[in-house]
Design an enzyme around this catalytic site. Structure first.
Site, mmCIF file in Angstrom:
data_model
loop_
_atom_site.group_PDB
_atom_site.id
_atom_site.type_symbol
_atom_site.label_atom_id
_atom_site.label_comp_id
_atom_site.label_asym_id
_atom_site.label_seq_id
_atom_site.Cartn_x
_atom_site.Cartn_y
_atom_site.Cartn_z
ATOM 1 C CG ASP A 13 -1.806 -1.212 1.308
ATOM 2 O OD1 ASP A 13 -2.409 -1.578 0.292
ATOM 3 O OD2 ASP A 13 -1.876 -1.810 2.397
ATOM 4 C CE LYS A 16 3.204 -2.641 -4.516
ATOM 5 N NZ LYS A 16 2.818 -2.240 -3.154
ATOM 6 N N GLY A 40 -4.199 -4.397 -4.422
ATOM 7 C CA GLY A 40 -4.852 -3.431 -5.284
ATOM 8 C C GLY A 40 -4.037 -2.166 -5.424
ATOM 9 C CG HIS A 41 -1.511 -1.203 -7.870
ATOM 10 N ND1 HIS A 41 -0.791 -1.319 -6.706
ATOM 11 C CD2 HIS A 41 -0.943 -2.058 -8.749
ATOM 12 C CE1 HIS A 41 0.178 -2.215 -6.890
ATOM 13 N NE2 HIS A 41 0.103 -2.674 -8.120
ATOM 14 C CD GLN A 223 0.461 -9.112 -2.174
ATOM 15 O OE1 GLN A 223 1.303 -9.611 -2.907
ATOM 16 N NE2 GLN A 223 -0.807 -9.301 -2.388
ATOM 17 C CG ASP A 332 0.184 14.820 0.217
ATOM 18 O OD1 ASP A 332 0.921 13.902 -0.221
ATOM 19 O OD2 ASP A 332 -1.057 14.719 0.298
#
Length: 427
Positions: A13, A16, A40-41, A223, A332
């Site tokens: 997470d 990527k 997931g991306h 991952q 940020d």
């Protein structure tokens, strides 16, 4: 031309998908080399957000060939649903290639994953219940079903029938669940095969030829390093190798083809699921990072556990992967803090560890040794160059670079495609 590996340097997470999408204009092929739809991306393009689970992030770049390598385990229903969902949004997947050697997630894998995780109770691993672990286990046990088997109904029937002889015994007699019948599964998966047939190829051959033709290949892991089956926080890991070494086995490219390894680091640390997490924050600061950073799983929607940046695992990731460059994401999120804590070492039973402790027991008992860096109040989301960042933000980046042991070559200052500061070329 180069083969570049992109890996997560924490527990996954890290961002990527954003990094892969950013590089999409400079590469010709983007290859997913391990994992399944347990990862997931999220990629933001303009005002559009795309959540990808199996397809490589490069599918959003019209000139990129997205590839699913042999090291991936595929749930065909999920794959087809993702293809259809992108098509509805005007994104074509006609260039997609899928390895004929990739293994399939079957109904008995999903059933066993869910029931065994429940059975473990407090000792559960924290899997997504999508059948990834059991699919990899059958692959290693030489009982797996591969994409190419979908095109031979006789072989497919034999393989499923053989697997279910054992799996049904476990499901019915150990867990008191309903048995699974071979016939309906064969019919369902043959239909999947007909829809997937146009995408199936000898992807290892395609990729090696592409490099010979001076094409740029980006190998995208799912991952992160600390979830690697060999090098992660075992047993709280995934069932494959998301480290750089896994890129070769999962794609069919030899190690001499790899020219650089890009690690993705979040400006703080998160993880999903069970397992040790030395810098985890169970207070208002953990909630601050979760809320401000939008730390909820792309695939599961689960809250991510949050903590300060951990330089110990960053150094470990640099070493294990041979990382040449880092992409630092979500800088940020830290804006507005007076001081930013960073974990520079661990304390275990009164002993300081500057590197990863050698045993699981020691890592479970590790306490973070924190140093405090000056924060910044300015909003940095509109920054266009490193010089646009506040001096303290620049100092934070340089400190993390020194602690991690590899240069930081790009910085994410927001979720958008245009919210990345490139310090040097990654290709």
């Amino acid at each position: 031309m180069p083969a570049i590996v992109l890996v997560g340097a924490q527990w996954g997470d890290e961002g990527k998908g954003k990094a892969t999408d950013l590089l999409g204009g400079d590469v010709d092929y983007v290859v997913r080399f391990q994992g399944g739809n347990n990862a997931g991306h999220t990629v933001v393009v303009g005002d559009q957000k795309y959540a990808l689970h199996l397809l490589p992030s490069g599918v959003l770049s019209p000139d990129v060939v997205p590839v699913i390598g042999n090291g991936v385990v595929i749930d065909p229903a999920v794959m087809l649903a993702e293809i259809d969902g992108l098509k509805e949004r005007g994104i074509t997947c006609e260039r997609l290639l899928i390895s004929a050697n990739a293994h399939l997630i079957m109904p008995h894998h999903r059933a066993l994953d869910k029931v065994t995780e429940r059975y473990l109770g407090k000792a559960r691993i924290g899997t997504t219940g999508r059948g990834i672990g059991p699919a990899y286990a059958d692959k290693i046990n030489r009982m797996g079903v591969r994409i190419q088997d979908l095109f031979d109904p006789n072989i497919l029937t034999q393989k499923i029938d053989l697997a279910l002889r054992e799996k049904n015994q476990v499901l019915t007699k150990v867990y008191n669940r309903r048995r699974i019948e071979t016939g309906p599964i064969v019919q369902e998966y043959v239909e999947y095969g007909e829809r997937l047939r146009p995408y199936v190829a000898d992807t290892a051959l395609v990729l090696n030829k592409a490099l010979d033709e001076d094409k740029v290949v980006l190998l995208e892991g799912a991952q992160g390093t600390l979830l690697d089956i060999d090098h992660g926080t075992y047993p709280f890991v995934t069932s494959s190798s998301p480290t750089a070494g896994g890129a070769c086995a999962g794609s069919g490219l030899g190690p001499t083809k790899i020219t650089s390894v890009i690690g993705i680091l979040k400006a703080y640390t998160t993880r999903v699921g069970s397992g040790p997490f030395p810098t985890e924050l169970l207070d208002e600061w953990g909630e601050f990072l979760r809320t401000t950073g939008g730390e909820y799983g792309v695939t599961t929607g689960r809250d991510r556990r949050c903590g300060w940046f951990d330089a110990v695992i960053a150094r470990y990731a640099t070493r294990v992967n041979g990382i040449t460059d880092y992409f630092l994401t979500k800088l940020d999120v830290l804006s507005g803090l007076d001081r930013v804590p960073v974990c520079v070492a661990y304390e275990v039973d009164g002993v300081r560890h500057d590197e990863m402790p050698p045993s699981q027991t020691e890592f479970h008992h590790a306490k973070p040794v924190l140093e405090y860096l000056d924060g910044w109040q300015e909003d940095i989301t509109a920054a266009k160059s490193f010089d646009d960042l506040p001096k303290n933000a620049q100092a934070y980046v340089r400190a993390l670079e020194e602690m991690s042991g590899a240069r930081i070559s790009a910085i994410g200052v927001g979720p958008g495609r245009d919210q990345t500061l490139a310090l040097r070329s990654l290709v």
